[in-house]
Design a protein around this motif. Structure first.
Motif, PDB file in Angstrom:
ATOM      1  N   SER A   1       0.938  -1.125  -0.143  1.00 21.00           N
ATOM      2  CA  SER A   1      -0.129   0.075  -0.030  1.00 21.00           C
ATOM      3  C   SER A   1       0.857   1.197  -0.001  1.00 21.00           C
ATOM      4  CB  SER A   1      -0.929  -0.143   1.290  1.00 21.00           C
ATOM      5  OG  SER A   1      -0.025   0.112   2.518  1.00 21.00           O
ATOM      6  N   ILE A   2       0.678   2.159  -0.771  1.00 21.95           N
ATOM      7  CA  ILE A   2       1.443   3.529  -1.131  1.00 21.95           C
ATOM      8  C   ILE A   2       0.586   4.637  -0.606  1.00 21.95           C
ATOM      9  CG2 ILE A   2       2.791   4.701  -2.509  1.00 21.95           C
ATOM     10  CD1 ILE A   2       3.041   2.289  -4.351  1.00 21.95           C
ATOM     11  N   ALA A   3       0.832   5.403   0.207  1.00 19.49           N
ATOM     12  CA  ALA A   3       0.030   6.524   0.653  1.00 19.49           C
ATOM     13  C   ALA A   3      -0.362   7.225  -0.589  1.00 19.49           C
ATOM     14  CB  ALA A   3       1.180   7.419   1.765  1.00 19.49           C
TER      15      ALA A   3
ATOM     16  N   ASN B   1       5.046   3.296 -12.082  1.00 20.17           N
ATOM     17  CA  ASN B   1       6.547   2.846 -12.918  1.00 20.17           C
ATOM     18  C   ASN B   1       7.439   3.927 -12.810  1.00 20.17           C
ATOM     19  OD1 ASN B   1       5.429   0.158 -13.414  1.00 20.17           O
ATOM     20  ND2 ASN B   1       4.639   0.857 -15.359  1.00 20.17           N
ATOM     21  N   LYS B   2       7.253   5.247 -13.070  1.00 17.94           N
ATOM     22  CA  LYS B   2       8.210   6.375 -13.088  1.00 17.94           C
ATOM     23  C   LYS B   2       8.619   6.330 -11.764  1.00 17.94           C
ATOM     24  CE  LYS B   2       8.642  11.098 -14.567  1.00 17.94           C
ATOM     25  NZ  LYS B   2       9.071  10.939 -15.970  1.00 17.94           N
ATOM     26  N   ASN B   3       8.044   6.368 -10.583  1.00 12.40           N
ATOM     27  CA  ASN B   3       8.701   6.799  -9.435  1.00 12.40           C
ATOM     28  C   ASN B   3       9.205   5.691  -8.627  1.00 12.40           C
ATOM     29  OD1 ASN B   3       7.792   9.867  -8.421  1.00 12.40           O
ATOM     30  ND2 ASN B   3       6.311   8.949  -9.768  1.00 12.40           N
ATOM     31  N   PHE B   4       8.587   4.470  -8.924  1.00  7.28           N
ATOM     32  CA  PHE B   4       8.964   3.226  -8.138  1.00  7.28           C
ATOM     33  C   PHE B   4       9.711   2.163  -9.124  1.00  7.28           C
ATOM     34  CE2 PHE B   4       5.552   5.134  -6.019  1.00  7.28           C
ATOM     35  CZ  PHE B   4       6.228   5.863  -4.708  1.00  7.28           C
ATOM     36  N   GLY B   5       9.721   2.164 -10.246  1.00  6.65           N
ATOM     37  CA  GLY B   5      10.255   1.029 -11.147  1.00  6.65           C
ATOM     38  C   GLY B   5       9.645  -0.293 -11.066  1.00  6.65           C
ATOM     39  N   LEU B   6       8.192  -0.150 -10.998  1.00  9.90           N
ATOM     40  CA  LEU B   6       7.775  -1.581 -10.504  1.00  9.90           C
ATOM     41  C   LEU B   6       7.385  -2.343 -11.974  1.00  9.90           C
ATOM     42  CD1 LEU B   6       5.304  -0.317  -7.780  1.00  9.90           C
ATOM     43  CD2 LEU B   6       7.184  -1.873  -7.558  1.00  9.90           C
TER      44      LEU B   6
ATOM     45  N   ASP C   1      13.530   6.931  -4.308  1.00 11.92           N
ATOM     46  CA  ASP C   1      14.702   6.173  -5.038  1.00 11.92           C
ATOM     47  C   ASP C   1      14.612   5.004  -3.795  1.00 11.92           C
ATOM     48  OD1 ASP C   1      15.054   7.021  -7.496  1.00 11.92           O
ATOM     49  OD2 ASP C   1      16.525   8.340  -6.703  1.00 11.92           O
ATOM     50  N   VAL C   2      14.579   5.673  -2.515  1.00  9.25           N
ATOM     51  CA  VAL C   2      14.766   4.550  -1.357  1.00  9.25           C
ATOM     52  C   VAL C   2      13.596   3.907  -1.183  1.00  9.25           C
ATOM     53  CG1 VAL C   2      14.832   4.486   1.365  1.00  9.25           C
ATOM     54  CG2 VAL C   2      16.152   6.075  -0.045  1.00  9.25           C
ATOM     55  N   ALA C   3      12.396   4.274  -1.655  1.00  7.27           N
ATOM     56  CA  ALA C   3      11.076   3.548  -1.510  1.00  7.27           C
ATOM     57  C   ALA C   3      11.254   2.602  -2.629  1.00  7.27           C
ATOM     58  CB  ALA C   3      10.035   4.547  -1.601  1.00  7.27           C
ATOM     59  N   LYS C   4      11.803   2.798  -3.638  1.00  8.99           N
ATOM     60  CA  LYS C   4      11.829   1.921  -4.739  1.00  8.99           C
ATOM     61  C   LYS C   4      12.744   0.670  -4.375  1.00  8.99           C
ATOM     62  CE  LYS C   4      13.756   2.171  -9.432  1.00  8.99           C
ATOM     63  NZ  LYS C   4      14.594   2.966 -10.671  1.00  8.99           N
ATOM     64  N   GLN C   5      13.787   0.815  -3.736  1.00  9.82           N
ATOM     65  CA  GLN C   5      14.761  -0.400  -3.493  1.00  9.82           C
ATOM     66  C   GLN C   5      13.837  -1.114  -2.293  1.00  9.82           C
ATOM     67  OE1 GLN C   5      17.662  -1.057  -4.874  1.00  9.82           O
ATOM     68  NE2 GLN C   5      17.410  -3.017  -3.652  1.00  9.82           N
ATOM     69  N   GLU C   6      13.174  -0.458  -1.420  1.00 15.21           N
ATOM     70  CA  GLU C   6      12.605  -1.236  -0.511  1.00 15.21           C
ATOM     71  C   GLU C   6      11.388  -2.002  -1.018  1.00 15.21           C
ATOM     72  OE1 GLU C   6      11.041  -1.201   4.030  1.00 15.21           O
ATOM     73  OE2 GLU C   6      12.852  -0.739   3.010  1.00 15.21           O
ATOM     74  N   MET C   7      10.698  -1.494  -1.855  1.00 13.55           N
ATOM     75  CA  MET C   7       9.620  -2.426  -2.724  1.00 13.55           C
ATOM     76  C   MET C   7      10.340  -3.585  -3.550  1.00 13.55           C
ATOM     77  SD  MET C   7       7.266   0.300  -4.321  1.00 13.55           S
ATOM     78  CE  MET C   7       6.749   1.701  -3.424  1.00 13.55           C
ATOM     79  N   LYS C   8      11.571  -3.238  -3.855  1.00 17.57           N
ATOM     80  CA  LYS C   8      12.276  -4.430  -4.746  1.00 17.57           C
ATOM     81  C   LYS C   8      12.672  -5.380  -3.833  1.00 17.57           C
ATOM     82  CE  LYS C   8      16.118  -4.895  -7.890  1.00 17.57           C
ATOM     83  NZ  LYS C   8      17.376  -4.249  -8.740  1.00 17.57           N
ATOM     84  N   ASN C   9      13.266  -4.842  -2.645  1.00 18.30           N
ATOM     85  CA  ASN C   9      13.737  -5.836  -1.651  1.00 18.30           C
ATOM     86  C   ASN C   9      12.482  -6.793  -1.360  1.00 18.30           C
ATOM     87  OD1 ASN C   9      16.524  -4.725  -2.033  1.00 18.30           O
ATOM     88  ND2 ASN C   9      16.073  -3.830   0.211  1.00 18.30           N
TER      89      ASN C   9
END
Length: 362
Positions: free
Chosen positions: A136-138, A170-175, A341-349
């Motif tokens: 869930s993303i705020a 996709n632009k902000n979190f690379g999903l 970018d930190v959130a993007k890596q958190e989601m990927k992990n």
């Protein structure tokens, strides 16, 4: 040779009875005599039975698919308005082993007339590991939106519906999201009642807020809700669960997203316990409240997998304690501001189950 007296019983039919059919050559049984013929007859009967079973199975499967397709036709299909995946801001191939889907909660009966997505979640399907992951993303996250600069994540849907919402994620979190599902959470109350309610764990603060604030507001929409009399783990009906999912004032959008995830997980658990004869109606009720870019085959495949494999459900909230976030007033509006970018890596992990990278000390 031995004679059977069956022939004597048929004296009146001598012209039509074959006398040799009443003899049995015992010594020839190992060489394919009558016993061998019986074996052939048995094999023939078994073969016929197997063919009949297969035919019935194929008919049943065919009927199931026809019925399933009739249910799936209740889903409003709306492809993303792009010509190729590159237009969805996809520039990597890191999620090849999973399927990430944008799940957008739309509250069409609320006082929100701007068309914003009331909830933004990412549904990640990992069939190899038998896992479903919900992120869930705020909705007030301060993000980049194509053609609109930086704004609230929830506004992407208002500006460009599902296509722009997917592009923004996709632009902000690379999903690498290529599909979406919008769900009218408001109407889920009917389905929750049909499946027998959901079990949720409420705090005293949540109960007080529901009874004093949410219920009076829902009455204006024509929905009546029974007051919740206690805190703790309990079974809620559909409208009560809706009230729970709408709580925001006591803590904020992050916790509201968590509550919505809790409702979805509780619904999934309850559906798995139901009598199989009730499942078609559940499917019909869910699908009638959805719009998606997924094909019928995609939906069928994921549904059958979920029911057969009993996947583990895990969840994540963005932002969280690993992502430094602050509330900030920008151009008169309130936003969650954090490093995407930190959130993007958190989601990927979380999705790929990678170990978090630790900074090396000099």
């Amino acid at each position: 040779m031995r004679y059977t007296n069956e022939f004597d019983k048929n004296e009146n039919n001598q012209d039509t009875v074959d006398i040799y059919s009443y003899y049995e050559d015992v010594s020839s049984s190992s060489r394919g005599g009558k016993r061998g013929k019986r074996r052939k007859k048995k094999k023939s009967k078994l073969l016929k039975a197997a063919i009949i079973i297969l035919v019935v199975a194929f008919i049943a499967i065919g009927a199931f698919w026809v019925y399933a397709l009739s249910l799936l036709n209740k889903v409003e299909k709306a492809p993303l308005e792009v010509k190729e995946p590159g237009e969805l801001n996809i520039s990597t191939n890191e999620y090849a082993g999973v399927k990430n889907i944008a799940l957008l909660g739309i509250d069409t009966r609320s006082d929100n007339t701007s068309g914003r997505s009331d909830a933004v979640l990412v549904l990640s399907i990992d069939k190899k590991k038998d896992k479903i992951k919900l992120i869930s993303i705020a909705r007030d996250s301060y993000v980049k939106i194509d053609g609109h600069g930086q704004d609230k994540l929830t506004h992407a849907y208002a500006f460009g519906k599902s296509t722009l919402a997917v592009k923004t994620l996709n632009k902000n979190f690379g999903l690498e999201i290529t599909d979406y599902v919008t769900v009218n959470f408001f109407e889920f109350s009917r389905m929750i009642d049909y499946i027998g309610g959901v079990e949720l764990d409420l705090t005293k603060k949540e109960v007080n807020h529901i009874n004093s604030y949410i219920i009076p507001r829902l009455k204006k929409t024509g929905l009546k809700c029974k007051k919740i009399t206690k805190s703790g783990k309990q079974r809620l009906d559909g409208v009560q669960a809706l009230c729970y999912a709408r709580i925001r004032k006591i803590d904020g959008d992050i916790e509201r997203g968590n509550r919505q995830k809790n409702v979805l997980e509780a619904m999934f658990k309850q559906v798995k316990k139901m009598n199989v004869t009730k499942l078609p109606k559940v499917v019909e009720m869910v699908l009638s409240e959805c719009q998606t870019s997924l094909s019928n085959n995609d939906i069928m495949s994921m549904g059958l997998w979920a029911m057969a494999s009993d996947p583990v459900i895990e969840d994540l909230s963005i932002p969280n304690k690993n992502i430094k976030a602050r509330g900030q007033i920008i151009r008169g509006g309130w936003y969650y501001v954090y490093d995407t970018d930190v959130a993007k890596q958190e989601m990927k992990n979380f999705i790929l189950e990678l170990e978090p990278k630790t900074e090396e000390k000099e």
